[in-house]
Design a protein around this motif. Sequence first.
Motif, mmCIF file in Angstrom:
data_model
loop_
_atom_site.group_PDB
_atom_site.id
_atom_site.type_symbol
_atom_site.label_atom_id
_atom_site.label_comp_id
_atom_site.label_asym_id
_atom_site.label_seq_id
_atom_site.Cartn_x
_atom_site.Cartn_y
_atom_site.Cartn_z
ATOM 1 N N ALA A 176 0.831 -1.201 0.000
ATOM 2 C CA ALA A 176 0.000 0.000 0.000
ATOM 3 C C ALA A 176 0.867 1.253 0.000
ATOM 4 O O ALA A 176 2.061 1.201 0.284
ATOM 5 C CB ALA A 176 -0.909 -0.015 1.227
ATOM 6 N N PRO A 177 0.271 2.413 -0.306
ATOM 7 C CA PRO A 177 1.026 3.661 -0.259
ATOM 8 C C PRO A 177 1.600 3.915 1.132
ATOM 9 O O PRO A 177 1.062 3.457 2.139
ATOM 10 C CB PRO A 177 -0.028 4.721 -0.630
ATOM 11 C CG PRO A 177 -1.074 3.978 -1.380
ATOM 12 C CD PRO A 177 -1.106 2.600 -0.783
ATOM 13 N N ARG A 195 -5.873 2.609 3.382
ATOM 14 C CA ARG A 195 -5.065 3.059 2.249
ATOM 15 C C ARG A 195 -5.437 2.317 0.967
ATOM 16 O O ARG A 195 -5.677 1.101 1.008
ATOM 17 C CB ARG A 195 -3.581 2.848 2.541
ATOM 18 C CG ARG A 195 -3.032 3.699 3.672
ATOM 19 C CD ARG A 195 -1.600 3.327 3.969
ATOM 20 N NE ARG A 195 -1.504 1.967 4.481
ATOM 21 C CZ ARG A 195 -0.354 1.303 4.621
ATOM 22 N NH1 ARG A 195 0.777 1.878 4.286
ATOM 23 N NH2 ARG A 195 -0.351 0.080 5.109
ATOM 24 N N PRO A 196 -5.466 3.007 -0.170
ATOM 25 C CA PRO A 196 -5.723 2.324 -1.445
ATOM 26 C C PRO A 196 -4.650 1.262 -1.701
ATOM 27 O O PRO A 196 -3.458 1.520 -1.543
ATOM 28 C CB PRO A 196 -5.638 3.455 -2.476
ATOM 29 C CG PRO A 196 -5.851 4.713 -1.706
ATOM 30 C CD PRO A 196 -5.299 4.467 -0.345
ATOM 31 N N GLY A 197 -5.083 0.087 -2.064
ATOM 32 C CA GLY A 197 -4.141 -0.985 -2.354
ATOM 33 C C GLY A 197 -3.732 -1.812 -1.159
ATOM 34 O O GLY A 197 -2.963 -2.754 -1.289
ATOM 35 N N ALA A 198 -4.251 -1.471 0.033
ATOM 36 C CA ALA A 198 -3.846 -2.209 1.225
ATOM 37 C C ALA A 198 -4.295 -3.661 1.165
ATOM 38 O O ALA A 198 -3.567 -4.571 1.581
ATOM 39 C CB ALA A 198 -4.403 -1.537 2.474
ATOM 40 N N VAL A 199 -5.486 -3.902 0.655
ATOM 41 C CA VAL A 199 -5.990 -5.275 0.563
ATOM 42 C C VAL A 199 -5.187 -6.063 -0.460
ATOM 43 O O VAL A 199 -4.786 -7.203 -0.219
ATOM 44 C CB VAL A 199 -7.482 -5.280 0.199
ATOM 45 C CG1 VAL A 199 -7.971 -6.712 -0.009
ATOM 46 C CG2 VAL A 199 -8.295 -4.599 1.293
ATOM 47 N N GLU A 200 -4.920 -5.445 -1.605
ATOM 48 C CA GLU A 200 -4.150 -6.126 -2.643
ATOM 49 C C GLU A 200 -2.744 -6.450 -2.158
ATOM 50 O O GLU A 200 -2.125 -7.414 -2.622
ATOM 51 C CB GLU A 200 -4.075 -5.253 -3.894
ATOM 52 C CG GLU A 200 -5.407 -5.090 -4.627
ATOM 53 C CD GLU A 200 -6.324 -4.067 -3.968
ATOM 54 O OE1 GLU A 200 -7.457 -3.887 -4.445
ATOM 55 O OE2 GLU A 200 -5.901 -3.458 -2.967
ATOM 56 N N ALA A 201 -2.224 -5.677 -1.222
ATOM 57 C CA ALA A 201 -0.867 -5.902 -0.733
ATOM 58 C C ALA A 201 -0.734 -7.213 0.014
ATOM 59 O O ALA A 201 0.379 -7.718 0.200
ATOM 60 C CB ALA A 201 -0.444 -4.753 0.182
ATOM 61 N N THR A 202 -1.840 -7.798 0.437
ATOM 62 C CA THR A 202 -1.784 -9.073 1.158
ATOM 63 C C THR A 202 -1.916 -10.257 0.214
ATOM 64 O O THR A 202 -2.060 -11.388 0.655
ATOM 65 C CB THR A 202 -2.903 -9.137 2.212
ATOM 66 O OG1 THR A 202 -4.172 -9.073 1.550
ATOM 67 C CG2 THR A 202 -2.787 -7.983 3.197
#
Length: 291
Positions: A176-177, A195-202
């Motif tokens: 995430a950012p 944060r945008p992208g936090a879920v995708e980061a996992t």
Amino acid sequence: MPELPAPDYPAEVRTRLDADAAEIVARYPDSRSALLPLLHLVQAEEGHVTRSGIRFCAEVLGLTTAEVTAVSTFYSMYRRKPSGDYQVGVCTNTLCAVMGGDAIFEQLQDHLGVGNGETTEDGKVTLEHIECNAACDFAPVVMVNWEFFDNQTPESARRLVDDLRAGRPVQPTRGAPLCTYKETARILAGFPDQRPGAVEATGPAGDPSLLGLRLAKGEAPPSRVVSPRSSFPVQDQPSAHDEAAATHPSSHDEPEQTSASDPHHPAPPAPDRGPGTTPDTQSGPATEEGE
């Protein structure tokens, strides 16, 4: 002179922290289990664990301040003093070190004018060397507020800290950012990461992490075997070892006879010492017992 009692938070801050703490404590069957996230919560308030934060945790959980202090001083993720908005950690464990982590850390110390665990005068960056971040396949790794910056060099690391100090946008290699240390601490306390992208980061690991698995499953072509000894031909006909090397990716790591592994210094044939002799233990001819 006895130490003065730790000051309490202002009323509006205490009200807000009480509500957050109640939500955290409710997650656990034993309230004492909530101590670690509560320490992150108070760290998110002031940027480090203060005497007020220790008092707050003790009161909420029914512990002594000594018990809370013991835990907060044991774990390195809890700060003991004011520090920067961005914690820049350079991995100096074995693999990152040999790949350039030591050089990165030394150059950042000179570039920022700080030592290990110290903060720049503008209060932006705290520099420290850290242990393994479990990202050895991306070495050398620098972390900023626990976000990854992979495959760093001294030059890229200097640009990174300059951007942080100047307030320019900085994007981690993955995840995430970036956010400030206080915001990171609140996330670590267990509150939603917005944060945008936090879920995708996992999601799935990166390609370098998965390459070995894909190779084992036959989903990627095997690596070309390059034997370090291939430049020293020692025989005209291929040996069993050479045949294995064509099919087994790690066959070049197998032990070889000395004459094959080091053609420039071949071992002489072992002498025939005759019957009744223990190899490598007799310096002269064997003798019959009693002679």
